[in-house]
Design a protein around this motif. Sequence first.
Motif, short mmCIF file in Angstrom:
data_model
loop_
_atom_site.label_atom_id
_atom_site.label_comp_id
_atom_site.label_asym_id
_atom_site.label_seq_id
_atom_site.Cartn_x
_atom_site.Cartn_y
_atom_site.Cartn_z
N ASP A 125 45.58 31.15 43.89
CA ASP A 125 44.18 31.53 44.30
C ASP A 125 43.90 32.67 45.48
O ASP A 125 42.94 33.54 45.03
CB ASP A 125 43.68 30.09 45.15
CG ASP A 125 43.44 29.05 44.26
OD1 ASP A 125 43.51 29.06 42.88
OD2 ASP A 125 43.62 27.82 44.53
N MET A 126 44.87 32.73 46.33
CA MET A 126 44.64 34.31 47.11
C MET A 126 44.69 35.16 46.44
O MET A 126 43.94 36.19 46.73
CB MET A 126 45.60 34.06 48.08
CG MET A 126 45.49 35.07 49.40
SD MET A 126 43.90 35.02 50.22
CE MET A 126 44.15 33.50 51.41
N LEU A 127 45.76 35.43 45.81
CA LEU A 127 45.70 36.49 45.20
C LEU A 127 44.69 36.94 43.81
O LEU A 127 44.23 38.13 43.79
CB LEU A 127 47.13 36.63 44.08
CG LEU A 127 48.38 36.58 44.98
CD1 LEU A 127 49.58 36.70 43.99
CD2 LEU A 127 48.62 38.16 45.51
N ARG A 128 43.95 35.99 43.31
CA ARG A 128 42.90 36.13 42.51
C ARG A 128 41.65 36.71 43.36
O ARG A 128 40.93 37.70 42.75
CB ARG A 128 42.72 34.84 41.66
CG ARG A 128 43.60 34.39 40.63
CD ARG A 128 43.09 33.27 39.86
NE ARG A 128 41.94 33.63 38.88
CZ ARG A 128 41.13 32.82 38.44
NH1 ARG A 128 41.42 31.37 38.47
NH2 ARG A 128 40.25 33.44 37.77
N THR A 129 41.56 35.92 44.56
CA THR A 129 40.61 36.34 45.42
C THR A 129 40.69 37.98 45.84
O THR A 129 39.78 38.52 45.76
CB THR A 129 40.35 35.45 46.64
OG1 THR A 129 40.16 33.91 46.28
CG2 THR A 129 39.36 36.02 47.73
N LEU A 130 41.94 38.41 46.13
CA LEU A 130 42.13 39.58 46.50
C LEU A 130 41.80 40.65 45.67
O LEU A 130 41.31 41.73 45.69
CB LEU A 130 43.57 39.61 46.97
CG LEU A 130 43.94 39.12 48.28
CD1 LEU A 130 45.38 39.30 48.90
CD2 LEU A 130 43.14 39.69 49.65
N GLN A 131 42.22 40.18 44.05
CA GLN A 131 41.95 41.03 43.00
C GLN A 131 40.43 41.25 43.04
O GLN A 131 39.75 42.47 42.59
CB GLN A 131 42.51 40.39 41.75
CG GLN A 131 44.02 40.65 41.72
CD GLN A 131 44.49 40.65 40.15
OE1 GLN A 131 44.00 39.77 39.43
NE2 GLN A 131 45.30 41.72 39.75
N ARG A 132 39.52 40.19 43.17
CA ARG A 132 38.23 40.38 43.03
C ARG A 132 37.58 41.41 43.95
O ARG A 132 36.61 41.90 44.03
CB ARG A 132 37.63 39.05 43.05
CG ARG A 132 37.64 38.06 41.77
CD ARG A 132 36.72 37.01 41.63
NE ARG A 132 37.23 36.00 42.90
CZ ARG A 132 38.05 35.05 42.76
NH1 ARG A 132 38.45 34.63 41.61
NH2 ARG A 132 38.02 34.08 43.88
N LEU A 133 38.38 41.28 45.08
CA LEU A 133 37.99 42.27 46.39
C LEU A 133 38.58 43.59 46.19
O LEU A 133 38.43 44.35 47.18
CB LEU A 133 38.29 41.75 47.65
CG LEU A 133 37.70 40.34 48.19
CD1 LEU A 133 38.48 39.75 49.26
CD2 LEU A 133 36.30 40.34 48.34
N ASP A 134 39.26 43.96 45.12
CA ASP A 134 39.98 45.07 44.73
C ASP A 134 40.79 45.56 45.70
O ASP A 134 40.76 46.73 46.08
CB ASP A 134 38.43 46.37 44.68
CG ASP A 134 38.91 47.48 43.80
OD1 ASP A 134 39.74 47.41 43.01
OD2 ASP A 134 38.37 48.53 43.92
N VAL A 135 41.42 44.70 46.11
CA VAL A 135 42.61 44.98 47.02
C VAL A 135 44.03 45.29 46.12
O VAL A 135 44.30 44.48 45.20
CB VAL A 135 42.77 43.94 48.09
CG1 VAL A 135 44.11 44.13 49.05
CG2 VAL A 135 41.63 43.70 49.00
N PRO A 136 44.63 46.26 46.42
CA PRO A 136 45.87 46.43 45.69
C PRO A 136 47.01 45.28 46.02
O PRO A 136 47.42 45.26 46.99
CB PRO A 136 46.60 47.80 46.52
CG PRO A 136 45.40 48.53 46.92
CD PRO A 136 44.64 47.14 47.37
N CYS A 137 47.26 44.49 44.89
CA CYS A 137 47.98 43.36 44.74
C CYS A 137 48.54 43.19 43.54
O CYS A 137 48.05 43.73 42.51
CB CYS A 137 47.52 42.13 45.60
SG CYS A 137 46.24 41.57 44.54
N VAL A 138 49.50 42.28 43.15
CA VAL A 138 50.16 41.93 41.95
C VAL A 138 49.23 40.94 41.45
O VAL A 138 48.31 40.56 42.27
CB VAL A 138 51.28 41.22 42.19
CG1 VAL A 138 52.58 42.37 42.56
CG2 VAL A 138 51.51 40.05 43.14
#
Length: 431
Positions: free
Chosen positions: A74-87
């Motif tokens: 869930d955290m990685l999906r949220t960070l992706q929505r925030l356009d943060v570089p992550c897997v």
Amino acid sequence: MSDSFGDTLSITAATVDPALLDLPWSIPLEQWTAEHIAALPKGISRHVVRFANLSGYVVAVKETSEELARREYDMLRTLQRLDVPCVEPAAVISGRLDENGDALATVLVTRHLRFSLPYRALFSQTLRPETATRLADALALLLVRLHIVGFFWGDVSLSNTLFRRDAGSFAAYLVDAETGKLYTGGLSKGQRENDLEVARVNIAGELMDLAAGGHVDEDLDPLVTSERIVSQYRMLWNELMGRESFASSERWRINERVDRLNALGFDIEELSIRTGQGGNEVVIQPKVVDAGHHTRRLLRLTGLDAEENQARRLLNDLDQWRQRFGRDQMDEEMAAHEWVAGVFEPVVRSIPRDLRGKLEPAEVFHQVLEHRWFMSQRENRDVPLAEALNSYVDEILRHRRDEAALLEPLTGSVTTPIRVSQGPEDWRTLV
């Protein structure tokens, strides 16, 4: 979306890839055989991690508890929505049982980031001080971007980061969000300083570990390098978030501040400008800061998706090409389309097929430009791009390790030379 398969196996994913069912979930990860494993270099992890081929791409599979797996997904999906570089999170798979019916650990599945490597795989024999500095700078920028959106990492380290080459520098991606927390009201200074101290200690320890194994240059000081991320972070944070006061007669400094932020790769969506008593003072503070200024401009003009420094370099070449060939009065988007068709794409198409996994296209183009500049300096003449490309492929690219699918962390292969095509349809504008 959550789907159940068989009696107990449950897959939670936004989109379920049926190929997931072909992996041996009834076997502990540490017992997976070569037929299921993609041999890619791994960073250091407290969990068992394996890479696997899946429907034409590679996934990383990590065993952990069900609670932690779902939380990190869930955290990685949220960070992706925030356009943060992550897997990119792919799935959580729970309810695994072995052949005896005993429960196995839940796994988190993420897509492997192509052309990315853990820090230990970014050097062939010894880690040089300048490479370590670039890694620290990339991690500092990632940490700033995370803190801007209110993410407290809690375990900042080189090991929890993947790196992609970015026009002579590196771009850093968060790969482990297990300890992270997102605060909608932003982070306090204490929380930010806590992440910085964790980063300083962890990076010093990681580099000392490399030094103990004889894998760093004798001139590299782990403590100096670890302090670098702290100083670089503070410089970036102050530039991006700091307030600036100046006399109302110096309003040109507003544009200067915006230009500095753009040069760092950030856009300002909102500025807070307040005049002082009597109108003699102006206070400026960025309110919303977003990274990827050059990346977005390149994507808008050309449709090419690149890292920030790669985008900056490609845009510089586009601007120079427009001036050199009299396209500076042409509509910018039309000129960009002509540059892509006449310059960028011919270079990419001319890379032999067996070498195209070495680096991503934007990085190859950047390195060809660099190689051309060095050749021109060395030979005291303006080297044509086609000649520089042939030289780059034979002298440099052919001997690089394959970063799209690296089979061994510290080895590479050398293949039989193939000359680069110089068909007239590809090179009519390359000089």
